[in-house]
Design an enzyme around this catalytic site. Structure first.
Site, PDB file in Angstrom:
ATOM      1  N   HIS A  73       0.844  -1.191   0.000  1.00 59.97           N
ATOM      2  CA  HIS A  73       0.000   0.000   0.000  1.00 59.97           C
ATOM      3  C   HIS A  73       0.878   1.240   0.000  1.00 59.97           C
ATOM      4  CE1 HIS A  73      -3.929   1.891   0.443  1.00 59.97           C
ATOM      5  NE2 HIS A  73      -3.343   2.785   1.197  1.00 59.97           N
ATOM      6  N   ASP A 125     -13.894   3.167   7.279  1.00 62.02           N
ATOM      7  CA  ASP A 125     -12.851   3.897   6.542  1.00 62.02           C
ATOM      8  C   ASP A 125     -13.410   4.490   5.261  1.00 62.02           C
ATOM      9  OD1 ASP A 125     -10.179   4.783   5.752  1.00 62.02           O
ATOM     10  OD2 ASP A 125     -10.454   3.325   4.160  1.00 62.02           O
ATOM     11  N   LYS A 177      -8.050  -1.123   6.383  1.00 65.73           N
ATOM     12  CA  LYS A 177      -8.375  -1.728   5.073  1.00 65.73           C
ATOM     13  C   LYS A 177      -7.486  -2.927   4.788  1.00 65.73           C
ATOM     14  CE  LYS A 177      -7.656   1.885   2.288  1.00 65.73           C
ATOM     15  NZ  LYS A 177      -7.982   3.221   2.716  1.00 65.73           N
TER      16      LYS A 177
HETATM   17  N1  URA Z   1      -4.265   6.279   1.824  1.00 64.01           N
HETATM   18  C1  URA Z   1      -5.265   5.746   2.566  1.00 64.01           C
HETATM   19  O1  URA Z   1      -5.706   4.626   2.344  1.00 64.01           O
HETATM   20  N2  URA Z   1      -5.769   6.493   3.559  1.00 64.01           N
HETATM   21  C2  URA Z   1      -5.311   7.726   3.850  1.00 64.01           C
HETATM   22  O2  URA Z   1      -5.802   8.307   4.768  1.00 64.01           O
HETATM   23  C3  URA Z   1      -4.277   8.271   3.069  1.00 64.01           C
HETATM   24  C4  URA Z   1      -3.762   7.513   2.050  1.00 64.01           C
END
Ligand code: URA
Length: 448
Positions: free
Chosen positions: A87, A166, A192
């Site tokens: 990520h 989220d 996530k």
């Molecule tokens: N990426 C994400 O998934 N969440 C954030 O708050 C910032 C970047």
């Protein structure tokens, strides 16, 4: 203590006055928000109070826990192999997921990837994938697991079932100027990712003008927070700090970035894109148990690009998710933008800075991003840079081409471009792309 019956205004006031909330209080707030019992205006106030006063480690961990359990946590134990995802904290021209996921999956390391949409000036992987005609990112969790089992990778959007808190908070933060907060970013990313059912995670934590963390110091703090949360939840987590002081690669905008990703998968990727891609992919291959060291993983990553196995994997996934793979092999078959314009160097010299934020905004103005939560994006809109930091340019030479379907968008975009480039007589020092690795053992400098 009971998790019932807190007064929301009191919780906001407590946070506003700089006092930490308990785990139960955070859990109550997130649960009630997810159930629609707390309206957006109260949550906005809480987000701003948290943004301004920060959160301690316990609050950040409680926030992640509550957001993670706001929905389903996937169990992928039926699928063989160590499941590894990557990520990024968000950048401009950041197309790395599209390149590294098929590299890693081509070595039988399963990559279950749930991605987000563009946030602020940064692009989102989902919007990029949806620019491929027919490519479907909305699916049930059953279908998600089926694609993963079949292709060794899957690229999906967040559903209401996975970390729904989220999904809503992300959209709310985007429009309330509360994105750039270490605990809020950490909770958002980790809830996530942990819900995906992964065994290990590689994080690309960006610093610089195009990143949410402008300074190296803040990015390092974010990386440490993310790694601590990951390890706390039993997931081996490795983070790299990478440079976002100019866009990654040359192309910014959804379809443009797909083009550059496909070029990269066929061995013609920009140096900065490939350097970070190979480091992250090599680490994922190692964490997935298919290489003994990161160095060996990096060599395998190069090989997967060189012999075409990664590109083949991407084509296989595209077809499985309903996309038209023919346009990925022949870009001329794609419906390109109706209009384009050139932005020319205002003076001669070396390009010493390219403000990645300004380029992200110039691309957003052309229709590649959203100004409001529900705006449509134009898949073909965006910016192509012809030069990067260190290039010598002559006054009047085109340094950017912009693409869009509405000519009225040219001027607002050019306003950002006008401030984005610094051109001087002296040649600048070269940019170091990867500066640190952060893992359970601590912080390590990378390379020279
Ligand atoms: N990426 C994400 O998934 N969440 C954030 O708050 C910032 C970047």
């Amino acid at each position: 203590m009971s998790t019932k019956g807190y007064n929301i205004v009191s919780l906001i006031r407590k946070k506003r006055d700089g006092n930490p909330l308990t785990r139960d209080e955070i859990s109550y707030l997130i649960d009630e928000y997810t159930k629609d019992e707390v309206p957006d205006y109260q949550m906005s106030a809480f987000l701003m109070a948290s943004f301004l006063n920060g959160m301690d480690e316990d609050e950040a961990s409680a926030l992640t826990h509550s957001m993670l359990h706001s929905g389903r946590v996937l169990d992928l134990s039926d699928i063989a192999g160590t499941k590894v995802d990557k990520h990024s904290t968000g950048g401009v021209g950041d197309k790395l997921s599209l390149i590294l996921a098929p590299i890693v999956a081509s070595y039988d390391v399963p990559v279950p990837m749930i991605s987000g949409r563009g946030l602020g000036h940064t692009g989102g992987t989902l919007d990029k994938m949806e620019s491929i005609p027919g490519f479907n990112v909305d699916m049930t969790l059953e279908r998600y697991q089926e694609i993963l089992a079949k292709c060794g990778m899957v690229m999906a959007g967040q559903t209401e079932e996975v970390a729904p808190a989220d999904k809503r908070l992300y959209a709310l933060r985007d429009v309330t100027a509360t994105v750039e907060s270490i605990p809020l970013i950490a909770g958002s990313i980790m809830s996530k990712k942990l819900a995906e059912g992964i065994d290990a995670l590689v994080l690309d934590v960006k610093f610089g003008s195009g990143a949410f963390m402008k300074t190296h110091e803040d990015a390092q703090k974010l990386a440490e927070t993310l790694v601590a949360i990951g390890e706390d939840f039993g997931i081996e987590t490795v983070a790299y700090l990478t440079n976002m002081n100019q866009p990654l690669g040359y192309k910014v905008g959804n379809w443009l970035e797909v083009e550059e990703s496909m070029e990269s998968l066929q061995g013609d990727g920009p140096d900065d894109v490939m350097e970070v891609t190979h480091m992250l992919a090599g680490t994922m291959i190692m964490l997935g148990g298919m290489a003994k060291t990161v160095e060996e993983g990096i060599q395998m990553s190069h090989k997967a690009v060189g012999n075409g196995q990664a590109f083949d994997k991407w084509l296989e996934l595209t077809e499985e998710q309903g996309g038209d793979a023919s346009v990925l092999k022949d870009f001329s078959a794609y419906d390109h933008a109706e209009y384009s314009f050139e932005y020319k160097a205002p003076q001669s010299g070396y390009i010493t800075e390219i403000d990645a934020y300004g380029i992200g905004m110039a691309s957003l103005e052309l229709g590649a991003g959203r100004k409001k939560k529900d705006d449509d994006i134009d898949p073909v809109a965006g910016i192509e840079l012809h030069h990067k930091i260190g290039s010598k340019v002559e006054k009047g030479q085109p340094i950017v081409t912009g693409y869009m379907n509405d000519e009225n968008l040219i001027e607002p975009s050019k306003n950002y471009l006008a401030d984005a480039f610094t051109i001087k007589n002296e040649q600048p020092e070269s940019i170091k792309m990867i500066t640190r690795r952060v893992d359970r053992e601590g912080i390590h400098p990378t390379g020279d």
